[in-house]
Design a protein around this motif. Structure first.
Motif, PDB file in Angstrom:
ATOM      1  N   LEU A 622      53.148 -30.129 -49.548  1.00 35.28           N
ATOM      2  CA  LEU A 622      51.866 -30.412 -50.711  1.00 35.28           C
ATOM      3  C   LEU A 622      50.715 -31.171 -50.068  1.00 35.28           C
ATOM      4  N   SER A 623      49.469 -30.453 -50.334  1.00 36.40           N
ATOM      5  CA  SER A 623      48.374 -31.438 -50.026  1.00 36.40           C
ATOM      6  C   SER A 623      47.402 -31.368 -51.225  1.00 36.40           C
ATOM      7  N   VAL A 624      46.939 -32.664 -51.516  1.00 39.84           N
ATOM      8  CA  VAL A 624      46.086 -32.901 -52.730  1.00 39.84           C
ATOM      9  C   VAL A 624      44.497 -32.694 -52.351  1.00 39.84           C
ATOM     10  N   GLY A 669      62.131 -34.753 -50.406  1.00 35.31           N
ATOM     11  CA  GLY A 669      61.974 -34.976 -48.864  1.00 35.31           C
ATOM     12  C   GLY A 669      60.894 -34.197 -48.073  1.00 35.31           C
ATOM     13  N   LYS A 670      59.683 -33.931 -48.917  1.00 37.03           N
ATOM     14  CA  LYS A 670      58.585 -33.119 -48.283  1.00 37.03           C
ATOM     15  C   LYS A 670      57.412 -33.832 -48.140  1.00 37.03           C
ATOM     16  N   PRO A 671      56.734 -33.644 -47.080  1.00 38.23           N
ATOM     17  CA  PRO A 671      55.668 -34.630 -46.963  1.00 38.23           C
ATOM     18  C   PRO A 671      54.463 -34.073 -47.972  1.00 38.23           C
ATOM     19  N   MET A 672      53.628 -35.163 -48.256  1.00 33.09           N
ATOM     20  CA  MET A 672      52.400 -35.261 -49.033  1.00 33.09           C
ATOM     21  C   MET A 672      51.259 -35.638 -48.314  1.00 33.09           C
ATOM     22  N   SER A 673      50.160 -34.739 -48.295  1.00 30.74           N
ATOM     23  CA  SER A 673      48.947 -35.255 -47.706  1.00 30.74           C
ATOM     24  C   SER A 673      47.868 -35.277 -48.760  1.00 30.74           C
ATOM     25  N   VAL A 674      46.486 -36.095 -48.560  1.00 32.27           N
ATOM     26  CA  VAL A 674      45.530 -35.789 -49.384  1.00 32.27           C
ATOM     27  C   VAL A 674      44.314 -35.550 -48.413  1.00 32.27           C
ATOM     28  N   GLY A 692      52.692 -43.543 -51.082  1.00 39.60           N
ATOM     29  CA  GLY A 692      53.730 -42.804 -50.208  1.00 39.60           C
ATOM     30  C   GLY A 692      53.116 -41.768 -49.641  1.00 39.60           C
ATOM     31  N   CYS A 693      51.937 -41.614 -49.655  1.00 43.13           N
ATOM     32  CA  CYS A 693      51.226 -40.375 -48.977  1.00 43.13           C
ATOM     33  C   CYS A 693      51.670 -40.263 -47.334  1.00 43.13           C
ATOM     34  N   ASP A 694      51.837 -39.116 -46.823  1.00 40.75           N
ATOM     35  CA  ASP A 694      52.208 -39.336 -45.503  1.00 40.75           C
ATOM     36  C   ASP A 694      51.229 -38.844 -44.543  1.00 40.75           C
ATOM     37  N   VAL A 695      50.087 -38.395 -45.054  1.00 41.71           N
ATOM     38  CA  VAL A 695      49.079 -38.192 -44.038  1.00 41.71           C
ATOM     39  C   VAL A 695      47.650 -38.047 -45.090  1.00 41.71           C
TER      40      VAL A 695
END
Length: 755
Positions: A622-624, A669-674, A692-695
């Motif tokens: 997911l990307s915000v 268990g999936k990455p989150m980016s903004v 906890g943002c991953d990218v």
């Protein structure tokens, strides 16, 4: 009543200066209300006094001489209350103050209303009568409506005088400040180059010319061309229109005669005004006269005169066009700056941007941040048509523009420009080092791109991938949909340039404020309309061609990620995934050896926030998009400067939404980016990392600042700041608390005021 209001406002709009505008106001309001006195007092913030600036009914010798302190008299009382004061016997009120110079002791009844513009009390509009009586509700409503209509007109007239170096009292003015909205941080000092919209009479400035003969020839040539156009149109339509309808063209031709509009324009040109300015004056006068007529048929003729004026202006501009010369320190100024305008200025000469319309999150502002050009948006009170050639200071961090800068102010901003250069040079040393916090937490920093020119800048800043490649940019520079092969070549360039780093390509995101000339979308409310995935799912032929081009472009590189914009429901993702798998199957059948790339969803609307748990199960990440998410959560049009102060990505509702998305990703268990602008704000990046943002993906200009700050802080300290921020209910307090804490840690040098 409405017609009366309209007429007064139209007359005031064409007044030559503030004094003339105020004289019209007091005359017309006195006539309309049948009172014996109408006066305007303007507030001078430098002296904190209300000054009598115009009157009809009081002693005119008192104008400019009589003034009251902000807490003095009934005028000060109206200003302090910021609401109407309606008195049957003014002299009996404890706040009444008598001035012998005005002769106002004869007038008993008093009605005063504040003139307010953008929450600032600019003055007080007053009517008075000898007879003791209270003004009725209708009269009070009329005066309140009048003051609301006139506030903007007075503000504009005041601003126009200020940029010319004179205040409304005739005093010399320096350091005139216009408040706007921060667009792109930084400071610039340069010469204004004003870009006017084509054939817009209202935007034509005054300009003195020395060669009157050449100007007259230019005007007569334009008249001749328009006359030819009218005759051609008339003959073309002669078989389709009735004689009485064709007569309209005869009316146009008569207006062009030397005995009509043409003669008036020629007279003004002979006084030394250029042809465009003379045309604007004459057309405006005639339009206003027609619009003030009671007869509906005659009122409609105003549009005929406007149309005629635009046609003549188009020819004048065409004939008078010359290659624009940009000074070395160009500050580009326009009502609405477009990406095309940016492209016309040599990169090395552009130092700043000022746009009357738009907000800090509009696409031009985003582009300006990516280019590192200090920018101010939403400068709605700026009389920009009068500013060509002026020296301006642009403060993109605070959202301010200064004209007539003093030597002291210029020196202050030159020091700030130098400090900014030194900061950037210092940050460039971080390019090769990873973004790791003091306590060892690794935070990948990616970039948002759209133009191939962004590639070199991104890699120079140490980008570790692309979190958002705006695929609509190649579509916007074409006059048709690009073919599959053309798209494949464009995408291949991006993927190769960043290889082996990942490149996240967002599928076509048009609609809202991103339009294609060859695929127009006309809607009353485009931001809640047909945009993003809604368009491409309705046109699977566009979507399939684009996805096929992306997949083919990635052969042998395998660094492609696909992202779906404007998702608001599970079934949209199901449908999009079905089409992506179909495109993948088709290219495999053609012999391409390409693995299925990771597919993600952009979280931009509240519906997606509340479905984050379901959505993250269907995709790989997911990307915000915080720009749109903030807009939709707060119900604020991010391109509207009137509500720009409400748009704030540190609003508690936005922070709570981000926490909800982060929890859903962590549990799955999936990455989150903004990939919104929030990621490029160093202070906000601290909170996103703590969530906890991953990218974090941002424009290349901000990447070194974010990296510097995150490398100086502990993840544990960031989490403590996040916990504190989540307890605060005011976005501005969240920002100031965050900035203060970071400054106390010695980390303030990369912080700016942009939101």
């Amino acid at each position: 009543m409405l017609n009366t209001l309209r007429r007064i406002v139209q007359e005031v709009n064409v007044a030559r200066d503030l004094t003339a505008a105020l004289d019209i106001i007091v005359q017309r309001v006195k006539e309309a209300m049948g009172t014996e006195v109408c006066s305007v007092y303007l507030y001078n913030p430098d002296t904190a006094r209300y000054v009598l600036m115009a009157t009809e009914g009081l002693n005119k010798d008192a104008v400019g001489l009589v003034s009251l302190a902000s807490n003095e008299g009934l005028i000060g009382y109206v200003g302090a209350r910021e609401e109407p004061v309606n008195l049957e016997d003014a002299a009996m009120h404890p706040r009444f103050r008598y001035f012998a110079e005005t002769g106002e002791e004869r007038f008993a009844s008093f009605l005063g209303v504040p003139i307010i513009h953008h929450r600032r009390v600019m003055g007080v509009l007053v009517v008075q009568q000898k007879e003791r009586r209270q003004f009725d509700e209708g009269e009070e409503s009329f005066l309140v409506t009048m003051s609301a209509q006139l506030a903007g007109v007075i503000a504009h007239a005041e601003a126009t005088g200020s940029i010319g170096g004179l205040g409304w009292g005739g005093e010399a003015v320096q350091d005139t400040r216009f408040d706007a909205v921060p667009g792109a941080p930084g400071f610039a000092i340069g010469q204004a180059v004003v870009i006017l919209p084509p054939a817009d009479l209202g935007a034509v400035p005054d300009k003195t010319v020395s060669d009157v003969t050449a100007e007259l020839e230019l005007f007569r040539s334009a008249i001749s061309s328009v006359r030819g156009d009218m005759q051609d149109l008339s003959s073309k339509l002669s078989t389709q229109l009735r004689p009485e309808e064709l007569a309209l063209f005869d009316v146009y031709l008569m207006m062009l005669d030397d005995a009509a509009l043409g003669r008036e324009v020629v007279d003004i040109i002979r006084s030394g005004q250029w042809a465009q300015g003379a045309l604007r004056q004459v057309i405006s006068d005639h339009v206003n006269r027609f619009e003030m007529m009671d007869d509906p048929y005659l009122r409609e003729r105003a549009s005929d005169v406007k149309d005629l004026g635009r046609r003549i202006l188009a020819y004048l501009q065409e004939s008078g066009q010359e290659d624009r010369v940009y000074p070395d320190q160009t500050v580009l100024v326009s009502e609405e700056i477009s990406p095309a305008m940016l492209g016309e200025v040599p990169k090395e000469k552009l130092v700043g941007l000022v746009s009357v319309l738009g907000s800090g999150s509009s696409h031009v502002a985003i582009l300006a941040r990516a280019m590192g050009v200090p920018t101010v948006m939403g400068a709605v009170d700026l009389p920009y048509t009068r500013m060509d050639g002026m020296e301006l200071i642009v403060d993109g961090s605070q959202g301010e523009v200064y004209s007539n800068p003093s030597a002291e102010l210029r020196r202050h901003y030159l020091d700030l420009v130098q400090e900014e250069k030194e900061l950037i040079q210092g940050l460039e040393k971080l390019r090769e080092v990873p973004c790791v916090t003091v306590d060892g937490h690794r935070m990948p920093l990616w970039v948002n791109t759209g133009l191939f020119a962004d590639v070199a800048r991104s890699l120079d800043r140490g980008a570790e991938g692309v979190g958002l490649y705006r695929t609509e940019v190649p579509f916007m520079v074409q006059d048709r949909f690009p073919s599959e092969k053309e798209q494949q070549a464009t995408y291949r360039e991006q993927l190769e340039a960043f290889h082996p780093l990942p490149v996240t390509m967002r599928t076509l995101d048009i609609g809202g404020d991103k339009a294609l000339t060859y695929f127009p979308i006309k809607e009353d409310n485009p931001f809640l309309g047909w945009r993003g995935i809604r368009v491409t799912l309705d046109h699977p032929e566009i979507f399939l061609v684009q996805v096929r081009a992306m997949l083919k472009a990635s052969q042998g590189l395998n660094n492609l990620r696909i992202m779906l914009p404007m998702i608001s429901s599970v079934y949209e993702v199901e449908e999009a995934l079905h089409l992506i798998h179909r495109a993948h199957s088709e290219i495999c059948d053609e012999g391409f050896d390409v693995p299925m790339p990771p597919v993600g969803v952009m979280i931009e609307v509240p519906a997606a926030v509340y479905q984050a748990r379901e959505l993250v199960q269907m995709v790989d990440f997911l990307s915000v998009g915080t720009n749109d998410l903030t807009q939709y959560l707060l119900a604020v049009d991010r391109n509207n400067p009137r509500v720009a102060d409400i748009y704030h990505s540190l609003h508690p509702a936005v922070l709570q939404a981000l926490m909800k998305i982060a929890t859903a990703c962590r549990d799955a268990g999936k990455p989150m980016s903004v990939c919104g602008e929030m990621a490029g704000d160093p202070a906000a990046a601290v909170l996103l990392m703590a969530m906890g943002c991953d990218v974090l993906s941002m424009n290349a200009t901000n990447l070194p600042k974010v990296k510097w700050l995150l490398r100086q802080i502990r993840l544990s300290d960031a989490r403590a700041l996040l916990n504190e921020a989540l307890e605060i209910d005011n976005p501005f307090l969240v920002q100031s608390t965050l900035h203060m804490a970071l400054r106390n840690m010695g980390l303030g040098k990369v912080l700016s005021q942009t939101r």
